[in-house]
Motif scaffolding. Structure first.
Motif, mmCIF file in Angstrom:
data_model
loop_
_atom_site.group_PDB
_atom_site.id
_atom_site.type_symbol
_atom_site.label_atom_id
_atom_site.label_comp_id
_atom_site.label_asym_id
_atom_site.label_seq_id
_atom_site.Cartn_x
_atom_site.Cartn_y
_atom_site.Cartn_z
ATOM 1 N N LEU A 45 -3.060 15.694 34.319
ATOM 2 C CA LEU A 45 -2.752 17.052 34.759
ATOM 3 C C LEU A 45 -3.973 17.952 34.841
ATOM 4 O O LEU A 45 -3.841 19.136 35.145
ATOM 5 N N ASP A 46 -5.153 17.407 34.570
ATOM 6 C CA ASP A 46 -6.380 18.127 34.892
ATOM 7 C C ASP A 46 -6.706 17.801 36.344
ATOM 8 O O ASP A 46 -7.282 16.758 36.652
ATOM 9 N N LEU A 47 -6.314 18.679 37.237
ATOM 10 C CA LEU A 47 -6.381 18.407 38.669
ATOM 11 C C LEU A 47 -7.651 18.975 39.311
ATOM 12 O O LEU A 47 -7.739 19.050 40.533
ATOM 13 N N SER A 48 -8.604 19.377 38.484
ATOM 14 C CA SER A 48 -9.823 19.989 39.006
ATOM 15 C C SER A 48 -10.663 19.014 39.822
ATOM 16 O O SER A 48 -11.510 19.440 40.614
ATOM 17 N N GLY A 49 -10.440 17.718 39.651
ATOM 18 C CA GLY A 49 -11.184 16.722 40.408
ATOM 19 C C GLY A 49 -10.621 16.441 41.784
ATOM 20 O O GLY A 49 -11.120 15.570 42.494
ATOM 21 N N CYS A 50 -9.570 17.192 42.172
ATOM 22 C CA CYS A 50 -8.949 17.015 43.493
ATOM 23 C C CYS A 50 -9.045 18.342 44.240
ATOM 24 O O CYS A 50 -8.098 19.151 44.230
ATOM 25 N N PRO A 51 -10.158 18.633 44.899
ATOM 26 C CA PRO A 51 -10.425 19.962 45.453
ATOM 27 C C PRO A 51 -9.564 20.368 46.640
ATOM 28 O O PRO A 51 -9.530 21.558 46.976
ATOM 29 N N VAL A 52 -8.846 19.420 47.274
ATOM 30 C CA VAL A 52 -7.996 19.784 48.413
ATOM 31 C C VAL A 52 -6.512 19.603 48.092
ATOM 32 O O VAL A 52 -5.661 19.682 48.974
ATOM 33 N N LEU A 53 -6.184 19.371 46.827
ATOM 34 C CA LEU A 53 -4.782 19.214 46.424
ATOM 35 C C LEU A 53 -4.059 20.548 46.581
ATOM 36 O O LEU A 53 -4.481 21.575 46.038
ATOM 37 N N VAL A 54 -2.929 20.534 47.309
ATOM 38 C CA VAL A 54 -2.205 21.789 47.552
ATOM 39 C C VAL A 54 -0.767 21.761 47.035
ATOM 40 O O VAL A 54 -0.139 22.811 46.913
ATOM 41 N N GLU A 55 -0.218 20.569 46.729
ATOM 42 C CA GLU A 55 1.178 20.521 46.289
ATOM 43 C C GLU A 55 1.375 19.458 45.213
ATOM 44 O O GLU A 55 0.864 18.348 45.320
ATOM 45 N N VAL A 56 2.135 19.828 44.170
ATOM 46 C CA VAL A 56 2.527 18.901 43.116
ATOM 47 C C VAL A 56 4.028 19.034 42.897
ATOM 48 O O VAL A 56 4.549 20.143 42.743
ATOM 49 N N LYS A 57 4.715 17.883 42.888
ATOM 50 C CA LYS A 57 6.148 17.842 42.592
ATOM 51 C C LYS A 57 6.372 16.914 41.413
ATOM 52 O O LYS A 57 5.892 15.780 41.416
ATOM 53 N N MET A 58 7.119 17.391 40.421
ATOM 54 C CA MET A 58 7.416 16.593 39.237
ATOM 55 C C MET A 58 8.918 16.672 38.967
ATOM 56 O O MET A 58 9.507 17.755 38.965
ATOM 57 N N GLU A 59 9.526 15.516 38.721
ATOM 58 C CA GLU A 59 10.955 15.456 38.388
ATOM 59 C C GLU A 59 11.166 14.519 37.211
ATOM 60 O O GLU A 59 10.583 13.434 37.154
ATOM 61 N N TYR A 60 11.974 14.967 36.262
ATOM 62 C CA TYR A 60 12.333 14.157 35.087
ATOM 63 C C TYR A 60 11.086 13.620 34.376
ATOM 64 O O TYR A 60 11.019 12.449 34.018
ATOM 65 N N CYS A 61 10.126 14.489 34.175
ATOM 66 C CA CYS A 61 8.880 14.087 33.528
ATOM 67 C C CYS A 61 8.769 14.711 32.140
ATOM 68 O O CYS A 61 9.263 15.813 31.892
ATOM 69 N N PHE A 62 8.102 14.000 31.234
ATOM 70 C CA PHE A 62 7.707 14.552 29.948
ATOM 71 C C PHE A 62 6.265 15.037 30.084
ATOM 72 O O PHE A 62 5.394 14.288 30.542
ATOM 73 N N ILE A 63 6.011 16.252 29.657
ATOM 74 C CA ILE A 63 4.684 16.842 29.812
ATOM 75 C C ILE A 63 4.025 16.966 28.449
ATOM 76 O O ILE A 63 4.452 17.757 27.616
#
Length: 358
Positions: free
Chosen positions: A108-126
């Protein structure tokens, strides 16, 4: 029958396949049927049976090496497969979908993906201290559970759309200056509910994270720039009610939808939102069939003059199964704030279908 060595390997859950050389694993991938094959631009792999045989590290690594734009990781049997601690680095990834997995700080450290614009999560443990991205514009989290004792920080300064339905300990929302629309629903979770009004009790003492000074909100500060906002909660989840005590100003808010959690403490939250939303045009209250909130508790919000209420408010919608004491109280309070009765629209909902009618 398996050999004794193989039997011990199976019993211990050892993953011998993922220890194979990368070239061998790539050859295995090439032998997958067409259903499991993937377009280099859109990696859509259902772990299913292979999830227990191959470590997620190899699969994620291989997908990102293919410069995928969309990465979907799914486990259909609801086992919440724990993802490996693999930092995501990709100059191509624009969309990430996680289904029935257990996440961690690395994923969940998404800083290494500079063009990421959308995240969808379902039934996940965080299980992460922070969800961070400078580029993310849309975050959807449905039926997810935050499992950390410390609140998970969500740092998404470019976020435009937020849709969440989660349980456990509510996350701490950072500044979201670009936010336009947010739907936040809190499910029942023992870590964020309490029957008292004392910050020192066992149920309240984890309300703020340890390094917080106790003066900021958990959720509302991060949502204060939204134009369209919907907030719903189980009655005994007190995060929204506590946030109201430190309520920010919603300078851009045009439409607001609240459930009947806002009726507690003599309409405390409802009054607060009216006084802190100077551009509000439409307010909708969705009331449950059975009153579950006390409207006569101490600590009600101090009434201000009607001039402090938004002059832009043109419509107030009350959705309920029947007109009860709560509705009469709401109408009386609104009239005290100078809101004309002709601006109040009653919609009776059908208990069986959930539909409403004028």
């Amino acid at each position: 029958m398996p050999t004794p060595g193989r039997a011990r390997s199976i019993a211990s859950g050892a993953d011998r396949i993922s220890d194979l050389p990368d070239g061998v694993i790539h050859h295995v991938l090439s032998l997958l049927p067409a259903h499991d094959a993937f377009d280099p631009r859109d990696f859509d792999f259902d772990f299913y049976e292979l999830a227990q045989k191959l470590r997620s590290r190899r699969w994620i690594w291989y997908a990102l090496c293919c410069n995928v734009r969309v990465l979907r990781l799914s486990l259909d049997d609801m086992a919440a497969f724990p993802l490996a601690r693999v930092p995501l680095f990709s100059r191509y990834l624009t969309k990430l979908e996680l289904d029935c997995v257990e996440t961690n700080n690395s994923v969940l450290d998404l800083s290494g993906c500079p063009v990421l614009v959308e995240v969808k999560m379902e039934y996940c443990f965080i299980n992460a201290d922070e969800i961070s991205s400078a580029s993310l514009k849309k975050l959807t989290m449905k039926e997810c559970e935050f499992r950390r004792k410390r609140r998970t920080r969500i740092s998404l300064p470019s976020l435009i759309s937020l849709v969440t339905l989660y349980s456990g300990r509510a996350p701490l929302l950072g500044s979201m200056p670009s936010l336009e629309s947010a739907i936040v629903s809190l499910n029942y979770g023992w870590e964020d509910h309490c029957d008292c009004d004392e910050d020192s009790c066992d149920g309240c003492r984890y309300y703020y994270i340890p390094d917080d000074d106790g003066t900021s909100c958990v959720l509302l500060n991060g949502l204060s720039e939204a134009t369209h906002l919907q907030l719903s909660s189980y009655p005994d989840v007190f995060v929204f009610c506590r946030d109201v005590k430190r309520c920010p100003k919603f300078t851009n808010l045009k439409t607001l939808v609240l459930s009947d959690w806002c009726l507690a403490a003599d309409l405390n939250a409802l009054i607060c939102f009216l006084q802190h939303s100077p551009t509000l045009e439409k307010l909708t209250l969705q009331l449950s069939g059975v009153p579950e909130c006390s409207m006569e508790q101490e600590g009600s919000y101090k009434l201000l003059e009607p001039s402090y209420i938004s002059h832009h408010l043109k419509m107030m919608v009350i959705k309920c199964e029947e007109v009860d004491g709560r509705v009469h109280k709401i109408i009386k309070t609104l009239s005290e704030y100078g809101i004309p009765l002709e601006h109040i629209n009653m919609q009776q909902t059908n208990r069986s279908s959930g539909s409403g009618c004028e």
